[in-house]
Structure formats: structure tokens, C-alpha cells
Design an enzyme around this catalytic site. Structure first.
Site, PDB file in Angstrom:
ATOM      1  NE  ARG A  76      -1.761  -2.106   2.865  1.00 54.40           N
ATOM      2  CZ  ARG A  76      -1.831  -3.387   2.494  1.00 54.40           C
ATOM      3  NH1 ARG A  76      -2.808  -3.802   1.749  1.00 54.40           N
ATOM      4  NH2 ARG A  76      -0.920  -4.259   2.888  1.00 54.40           N
ATOM      5  CB  THR A  77       3.530   2.527   2.204  1.00 56.32           C
ATOM      6  OG1 THR A  77       2.803   2.147   3.361  1.00 56.32           O
ATOM      7  CG2 THR A  77       4.194   3.868   2.454  1.00 56.32           C
ATOM      8  CE  LYS A 101      27.264  -3.580  -7.123  1.00 57.58           C
ATOM      9  NZ  LYS A 101      27.520  -2.581  -8.176  1.00 57.58           N
ATOM     10  NE  ARG A 109       7.468   0.608   4.757  1.00 59.89           N
ATOM     11  CZ  ARG A 109       6.238   0.137   4.677  1.00 59.89           C
ATOM     12  NH1 ARG A 109       6.024  -1.108   4.308  1.00 59.89           N
ATOM     13  NH2 ARG A 109       5.205   0.902   4.965  1.00 59.89           N
ATOM     14  CG  HIS A 120       4.050   3.996   8.526  1.00 61.22           C
ATOM     15  ND1 HIS A 120       4.151   4.876   7.462  1.00 61.22           N
ATOM     16  CD2 HIS A 120       3.626   2.823   7.988  1.00 61.22           C
ATOM     17  CE1 HIS A 120       3.797   4.251   6.352  1.00 61.22           C
ATOM     18  NE2 HIS A 120       3.481   3.009   6.642  1.00 61.22           N
TER      19      HIS A 120
HETATM   20  N1  ASP Z   1       1.673  -1.470   6.642  1.00 59.81           N
HETATM   21  C1  ASP Z   1       1.925  -1.044   8.003  1.00 59.81           C
HETATM   22  C2  ASP Z   1       3.407  -0.785   8.229  1.00 59.81           C
HETATM   23  O1  ASP Z   1       4.171  -0.785   7.289  1.00 59.81           O
HETATM   24  C3  ASP Z   1       1.352  -1.994   8.991  1.00 59.81           C
HETATM   25  C4  ASP Z   1       1.958  -3.372   9.031  1.00 59.81           C
HETATM   26  O2  ASP Z   1       2.835  -3.698   8.235  1.00 59.81           O
HETATM   27  O3  ASP Z   1       1.507  -4.142   9.891  1.00 59.81           O
HETATM   28  O4  ASP Z   1       3.793  -0.551   9.353  1.00 59.81           O
END
Ligand code: ASP
Length: 324
Positions: A65-66, A95, A116, A144
Site C-alpha cells: 500500500r505505502t 554491495k 522505508r 510511520h
Molecule cells: N503497513 C503497516 C506498516 O508498514 C502496517 C503493518 O505492516 O503491519 O507498518
């Protein structure tokens, strides 16, 4: 806000690292812009205000999703994306390149970097190295922030207010970064919080104290049935398997809570159930048809909020800043 009303003034060039950066006045503006983004998407699919701008999406941890919503947000505003997601293991990162070097490289191509990373504090480290805005899309079990912003937007959108609400967070409150960010954001409002978890997955003490110091009524329990009849928002999370060193312990905990239609009979008519997703059994699919199940609407809100953030942190066309 500029004439088009599609940017929040004062945010150009800003990183998005923690929800602590946002106070109610700015939150209101972000949400107003997100509402406008929603209308624009519904009316004409998008707007061309980020044409020529490039986003680098650097994901060292899995994401559906993100990453998809940042890509969709950028594309709906006319911009483009360099996705470095599934391929991180084939990139120079494997590397042994340092995070600051990877960031300094990507900023040669991109106007904004979405990161991320499994380590707490990595987004801050990246932002210190970068001259373009860095957006934290999850730093380990840290924060987040964009998820929490879309969560808060969803609560307000669905229930029409924030003050006076009773919010229960359920599941892995120890490692769940979305819970950490949302707790910090909610601490700015007059809400009642109940944390529902097994003993070992309790909310970290510093966050609990932050909420208490902010004057919130805070309670803990391990039993979801204790609270479901009294809440306006039931925010359910999965047990974060990737943070466990002992997988047997994960197996024991993973199905600790399951929200079922039977349990939902105890809940109020006008409450909502949220989840940052992915779910791995915490909410029965039979709950999906319940109008109180807000988690897929929450997903779509993520795109509108991220459109608002991208439009605000990137300088408007011509490279001008909209700041004085
Ligand atoms: N998608 C959210 C996160 O990246 C929640 C999860 O992964 O549980 O933190």
C-alpha cells in the site's frame, strides 16, 4: 495555501519524519488539501501540478500500500517515480553502500525521496544527508508518519470529529509503528485511549507516558471484549512477525485477537473498525461487508493525504518556493 488550494503553505522543502512535526493547525490544512485532492481525483483523475518532478521510492522492507499509494499520488499529480523496491537486493545497497551515499546518489535524480528502512532513526539519518525532502515511510518499529496522518484523516472523515472520541488500539502495540505514530498524533486532541494487547506486546512506556503527560485518559487491557462496546474507533493491527527473533513466540501470539461478526454485535452502530493492513487473520473477512469496516476506505484516503503532502513539500513549478 496557494491560489490553487492544493498545497499547504510553509511546507515547501520540509521532510516528513515524525508526526511530532504536526500541530492541529497544520493538520487541518493538510486534511483540507487532501479533501480537495479527493474531489479532483473523483472529477478528473488528477491534476498536473507536479509535472517534471521525480520521486525516488527506496524501500528496504516489503510494502504494498505505502509504495503503491505514493506512486499513484505522484502520478495523479503528473509527476514520475523511480521505484527501488523489490530490487534493493540487486542494487548497490547489497554491495554494502551506506544509506547516506545511496541518498546522496538518488537526490541527483529525484526531487523527493520516500524511504522505508528496518532501522529506527534511518529516515532522520537520510534526511541529514539529503538536500531534497525525505519522507519516512516506516523506520523499523519507530514511526510511520504518513500512515498516522491518513489514519487521523480517516477518523475525522468518518466520524466528523476528533475531540471526545474513545479510540482503542488492538494487537502488537510494542512493534507496530503505525500505533506509535497515531498515539503521538492523537495525544494532541481530547481523546480517550485504550491499549489492548497481550502483556508482551504492550505499548512502550515512553509512549504511554507521552500520552499521559498530554493529559489523556489512558487505559490498558488484554481483553478486547472489555472495550468494544464503548469505542468510537477500533484500530486493529497485526503482530509484526519480522520484529520477532523467536518465531515460536510469534506463532503463539499471532491469533491472540480476531475481530468477528459476533464480536461486532457488541459494538456501537456509529463506530468504525480500522487497520493499517496487511491483515493476517486479525479481522475476519466476514466483517468486510459491515458498513463500520473502514479499512479499505482508509487505504484510499492514504493516496489523497500523500498527494497533499507531495504537493506541499515539492516547490511549485518554476522552482519557486511559495514561502516568502
Ligand atoms: N503497513 C503497516 C506498516 O508498514 C502496517 C503493518 O505492516 O503491519 O507498518
Amino acid at each position: 495555501m496557494n491560489e490553487e488550494g492544493l498545497r499547504v503553505a510553509g511546507m515547501t522543502g520540509m521532510d516528513v519524519l515524525s508526526v511530532s512535526q504536526y500541530e492541529p493547525a497544520m493538520l487541518r490544512e493538510v486534511f483540507e488539501v487532501a479533501q480537495r485532492m479527493r474531489s479532483i481525483v473523483k472529477e478528473r483523475g488528477g491534476a498536473d501540478i507536479l509535472r517534471g518532478r521525480v520521486l525516488a521510492a527506496l524501500f528496504y522492507e516489503p510494502s504494498t500500500r505505502t509504495s503503491a499509494s505514493f506512486i499513484a499520488a505522484m502520478q495523479r499529480l503528473g509527476g514520475s517515480v523511480i521505484p527501488i523496491t523489490q530490487g534493493v537486493q540487486f542494487s548497490s545497497v547489497s554491495k554494502g553502500e551506506s544509506l547516506p551515499d545511496t541518498i546522496r546518489t538518488l537526490e541527483q535524480y529525484a526531487d523527493v525521496i520516500v524511504l522505508r528502512h528496518p532501522e529506527v532513526g534511518s529516515a532522520r539519518e537520510a534526511a541529514a544527508a539529503a538536500s531534497v525532502p525525505v519522507i519516512n515511510a516506516g523506520d523499523g518499529s519507530g514511526e510511520h508518519p504518513t500512515q498516522a496522518l491518513l489514519d487521523l484523516f480517516t477518523i475525522h472523515d468518518e466520524l466528523g470529529r476528533l475531540d471526545g472520541l474513545h479510540v482503542a488500539m488492538v494487537g502488537d502495540l510494542r512493534f507496530g509503528r503505525t500505533v506509535h505514530s497515531l498515539t503521538r498524533l492523537l495525544a494532541q486532541f481530547d481523546v480517550k485511549l485504550t491499549f489492548v494487547s497481550p502483556e508482551i506486546l504492550r505499548l512502550p512506556l515512553d509512549l504511554m507516558n507521552e500520552a499521559r503527560d498530554a493529559g489523556l485518559a489512558v487505559r490498558e487491557t488484554y481483553n478486547v471484549a472489555d472495550v468494544i462496546g464503548d469505542v468510537d474507533v477500533l484500530y486493529v493491527t497485526r503482530v509484526q512477525k519480522e520484529r520477532f527473533t523467536d518465531l515460536a513466540q510469534y506463532e503463539e501470539l499471532k491469533s491472540f485477537y480476531v475481530i468477528t461478526p459476533e464480536l461486532m454485535k457488541e459494538a456501537r452502530d456509529e463506530m468504525i473498525v480500522m487497520h493499517p493492513l496487511p491483515r493476517v487473520g486479525e479481522i475476519s473477512p466476514d466483517v468486510d461487508s459491515d458498513p463500520r469496516a473502514a479499512y479499505f476506505r482508509q487505504v484510499q484516503n492514504g493516496m489523497f493525504v500523500r498527494m497533499a503532502l507531495l504537493a506541499s513539500v515539492l516547490p511549485p513549478h518554476g522552482g519557486r518556493s511559495d514561502e516568502a
